[in-house]
Design a protein around this motif. Structure first.
Motif, PDB file in Angstrom:
ATOM      1  N   HIS A  64      -5.879  88.427   5.898  1.00  0.00           N
ATOM      2  CA  HIS A  64      -5.366  87.781   4.683  1.00  0.00           C
ATOM      3  C   HIS A  64      -5.236  86.274   4.818  1.00  0.00           C
ATOM      4  CE1 HIS A  64      -4.650  91.854   3.439  1.00  0.00           C
ATOM      5  NE2 HIS A  64      -3.778  92.035   4.415  1.00  0.00           N
ATOM      6  N   GLY A  65      -6.099  85.648   5.611  1.00  0.00           N
ATOM      7  CA  GLY A  65      -6.093  84.199   5.711  1.00  0.00           C
ATOM      8  C   GLY A  65      -5.016  83.607   6.592  1.00  0.00           C
ATOM      9  N   HIS A  66      -4.269  84.443   7.325  1.00  0.00           N
ATOM     10  CA  HIS A  66      -3.250  83.917   8.234  1.00  0.00           C
ATOM     11  C   HIS A  66      -3.931  83.293   9.454  1.00  0.00           C
ATOM     12  CE1 HIS A  66      -0.881  86.927   5.980  1.00  0.00           C
ATOM     13  NE2 HIS A  66       0.048  85.998   6.080  1.00  0.00           N
ATOM     14  N   PRO A  67      -3.427  82.159   9.907  1.00  0.00           N
ATOM     15  CA  PRO A  67      -4.035  81.536  11.097  1.00  0.00           C
ATOM     16  C   PRO A  67      -3.921  82.462  12.310  1.00  0.00           C
ATOM     17  CG  PRO A  67      -2.506  80.037  10.036  1.00  0.00           C
ATOM     18  CD  PRO A  67      -2.339  81.371   9.370  1.00  0.00           C
ATOM     19  N   PRO A  68      -4.958  82.571  13.085  1.00  0.00           N
ATOM     20  CA  PRO A  68      -4.977  83.495  14.227  1.00  0.00           C
ATOM     21  C   PRO A  68      -4.293  82.926  15.469  1.00  0.00           C
ATOM     22  CG  PRO A  68      -7.099  82.451  13.978  1.00  0.00           C
ATOM     23  CD  PRO A  68      -6.251  81.963  12.845  1.00  0.00           C
ATOM     24  N   TRP A  69      -2.990  82.682  15.399  1.00  0.00           N
ATOM     25  CA  TRP A  69      -2.252  82.106  16.519  1.00  0.00           C
ATOM     26  C   TRP A  69      -2.283  83.001  17.752  1.00  0.00           C
ATOM     27  CZ3 TRP A  69      -0.702  77.191  16.555  1.00  0.00           C
ATOM     28  CH2 TRP A  69      -0.643  76.532  15.325  1.00  0.00           C
ATOM     29  N   ILE A  70      -2.577  84.278  17.554  1.00  0.00           N
ATOM     30  CA  ILE A  70      -2.646  85.221  18.670  1.00  0.00           C
ATOM     31  C   ILE A  70      -3.731  84.834  19.672  1.00  0.00           C
ATOM     32  CG2 ILE A  70      -4.225  86.854  17.560  1.00  0.00           C
ATOM     33  CD1 ILE A  70      -1.192  87.905  19.582  1.00  0.00           C
ATOM     34  N   VAL A  71      -4.627  83.939  19.272  1.00  0.00           N
ATOM     35  CA  VAL A  71      -5.702  83.511  20.177  1.00  0.00           C
ATOM     36  C   VAL A  71      -5.155  82.724  21.370  1.00  0.00           C
ATOM     37  CG1 VAL A  71      -6.282  81.291  19.111  1.00  0.00           C
ATOM     38  CG2 VAL A  71      -8.074  82.617  20.211  1.00  0.00           C
ATOM     39  N   LEU A  72      -3.999  82.117  21.246  1.00  0.00           N
ATOM     40  CA  LEU A  72      -3.479  81.274  22.325  1.00  0.00           C
ATOM     41  C   LEU A  72      -3.243  82.051  23.628  1.00  0.00           C
ATOM     42  CD1 LEU A  72      -1.161  78.839  20.364  1.00  0.00           C
ATOM     43  CD2 LEU A  72      -3.523  78.496  21.125  1.00  0.00           C
ATOM     44  N   PRO A  73      -2.554  83.189  23.619  1.00  0.00           N
ATOM     45  CA  PRO A  73      -2.425  83.922  24.884  1.00  0.00           C
ATOM     46  C   PRO A  73      -3.766  84.462  25.395  1.00  0.00           C
ATOM     47  CG  PRO A  73      -1.187  85.027  23.137  1.00  0.00           C
ATOM     48  CD  PRO A  73      -1.721  83.757  22.567  1.00  0.00           C
ATOM     49  N   VAL A  74      -4.666  84.775  24.487  1.00  0.00           N
ATOM     50  CA  VAL A  74      -5.999  85.250  24.900  1.00  0.00           C
ATOM     51  C   VAL A  74      -6.724  84.151  25.669  1.00  0.00           C
ATOM     52  CG1 VAL A  74      -8.232  86.119  24.088  1.00  0.00           C
ATOM     53  CG2 VAL A  74      -6.128  86.844  22.936  1.00  0.00           C
ATOM     54  N   GLN A  75      -6.561  82.912  25.236  1.00  0.00           N
ATOM     55  CA  GLN A  75      -7.227  81.785  25.902  1.00  0.00           C
ATOM     56  C   GLN A  75      -6.756  81.616  27.345  1.00  0.00           C
ATOM     57  OE1 GLN A  75      -9.758  81.535  23.872  1.00  0.00           O
ATOM     58  NE2 GLN A  75      -9.763  79.318  23.981  1.00  0.00           N
ATOM     59  N   LEU A  76      -5.548  82.064  27.653  1.00  0.00           N
ATOM     60  CA  LEU A  76      -5.039  81.934  29.015  1.00  0.00           C
ATOM     61  C   LEU A  76      -5.861  82.749  30.016  1.00  0.00           C
ATOM     62  CD1 LEU A  76      -1.197  81.983  28.360  1.00  0.00           C
ATOM     63  CD2 LEU A  76      -2.651  79.995  28.847  1.00  0.00           C
ATOM     64  N   LEU A  77      -6.551  83.773  29.543  1.00  0.00           N
ATOM     65  CA  LEU A  77      -7.411  84.564  30.418  1.00  0.00           C
ATOM     66  C   LEU A  77      -8.596  83.757  30.937  1.00  0.00           C
ATOM     67  CD1 LEU A  77      -7.398  87.947  28.467  1.00  0.00           C
ATOM     68  CD2 LEU A  77      -6.334  87.496  30.679  1.00  0.00           C
ATOM     69  N   HIS A  78      -8.872  82.629  30.320  1.00  0.00           N
ATOM     70  CA  HIS A  78      -9.970  81.771  30.757  1.00  0.00           C
ATOM     71  C   HIS A  78      -9.766  81.317  32.203  1.00  0.00           C
ATOM     72  CE1 HIS A  78     -13.179  78.789  30.515  1.00  0.00           C
ATOM     73  NE2 HIS A  78     -12.342  77.916  31.024  1.00  0.00           N
ATOM     74  N   GLY A  79      -8.543  81.111  32.601  1.00  0.00           N
ATOM     75  CA  GLY A  79      -8.271  80.693  33.971  1.00  0.00           C
ATOM     76  C   GLY A  79      -8.823  81.679  34.989  1.00  0.00           C
ATOM     77  N   VAL A  80      -8.675  82.963  34.693  1.00  0.00           N
ATOM     78  CA  VAL A  80      -9.195  83.992  35.587  1.00  0.00           C
ATOM     79  C   VAL A  80     -10.702  84.145  35.409  1.00  0.00           C
ATOM     80  CG1 VAL A  80      -9.093  86.445  36.195  1.00  0.00           C
ATOM     81  CG2 VAL A  80      -6.990  85.214  35.615  1.00  0.00           C
ATOM     82  N   THR A  81     -11.156  84.201  34.153  1.00  0.00           N
ATOM     83  CA  THR A  81     -12.568  84.488  33.912  1.00  0.00           C
ATOM     84  C   THR A  81     -13.485  83.324  34.257  1.00  0.00           C
ATOM     85  OG1 THR A  81     -12.431  83.871  31.563  1.00  0.00           O
ATOM     86  CG2 THR A  81     -12.069  86.184  32.123  1.00  0.00           C
ATOM     87  N   PHE A  82     -12.971  82.121  34.343  1.00  0.00           N
ATOM     88  CA  PHE A  82     -13.784  80.995  34.790  1.00  0.00           C
ATOM     89  C   PHE A  82     -13.278  80.431  36.111  1.00  0.00           C
ATOM     90  CE2 PHE A  82     -14.464  76.442  35.258  1.00  0.00           C
ATOM     91  CZ  PHE A  82     -15.840  76.447  35.402  1.00  0.00           C
ATOM     92  N   GLY A  83     -12.020  80.044  36.155  1.00  0.00           N
ATOM     93  CA  GLY A  83     -11.477  79.369  37.333  1.00  0.00           C
ATOM     94  C   GLY A  83     -11.550  80.203  38.594  1.00  0.00           C
ATOM     95  N   LEU A  84     -11.070  81.435  38.523  1.00  0.00           N
ATOM     96  CA  LEU A  84     -11.109  82.299  39.699  1.00  0.00           C
ATOM     97  C   LEU A  84     -12.543  82.702  40.015  1.00  0.00           C
ATOM     98  CD1 LEU A  84      -9.349  83.602  41.852  1.00  0.00           C
ATOM     99  CD2 LEU A  84      -9.154  85.608  40.364  1.00  0.00           C
TER     100      LEU A  84
END
Length: 105
Positions: A64-84
């Motif tokens: 319904h057009g609500h901003p997808p703020w839930i993406v922020l915790p998902v982005q934290l997985l980048h540390g493992v999927t790239f950094g590690l």
């Protein structure tokens, strides 16, 4: 197009960078506790979880057009999927490369 604002896009990018910094800061400790195989298993699990959560963003954000703020915790997985991944991958290559044929990154 999920209707994210420029603020949300910037915060999402900031979360990815922050997660990388944290993982790179603790990479030696992580690799002391987990074997290379366990690190790779963790990386692959987090990558699958991250991609699945991206696919579910329209549902998780309530639609319904609500901003997808839930993406922020998902982005934290980048540390493992790239950094590690980067750290473990480089260590693994150094381990298996023939003597005298290694280089630094």
């Amino acid at each position: 197009e999920l209707g994210a604002s420029r603020l949300l896009m910037g915060l999402a990018l900031g979360c990815t960078c922050l997660s990388e910094v944290v993982i790179f800061a603790y990479e030696a400790s992580i690799k002391r506790v987990l074997s290379t195989e366990m690190c790779i298993t963790l990386i692959l699990f987090c990558y699958g979880l991250r991609q699945s959560l991206y696919a579910l963003l329209p549902v998780l954000s309530g639609g319904h057009g609500h901003p997808p703020w839930i993406v922020l915790p998902v982005q934290l997985l980048h540390g493992v999927t790239f950094g590690l991944y980067w750290s473990v991958g480089n260590s693994f290559v150094q381990e298996i490369a023939p003597k005298g044929l290694t280089s630094s990154v």
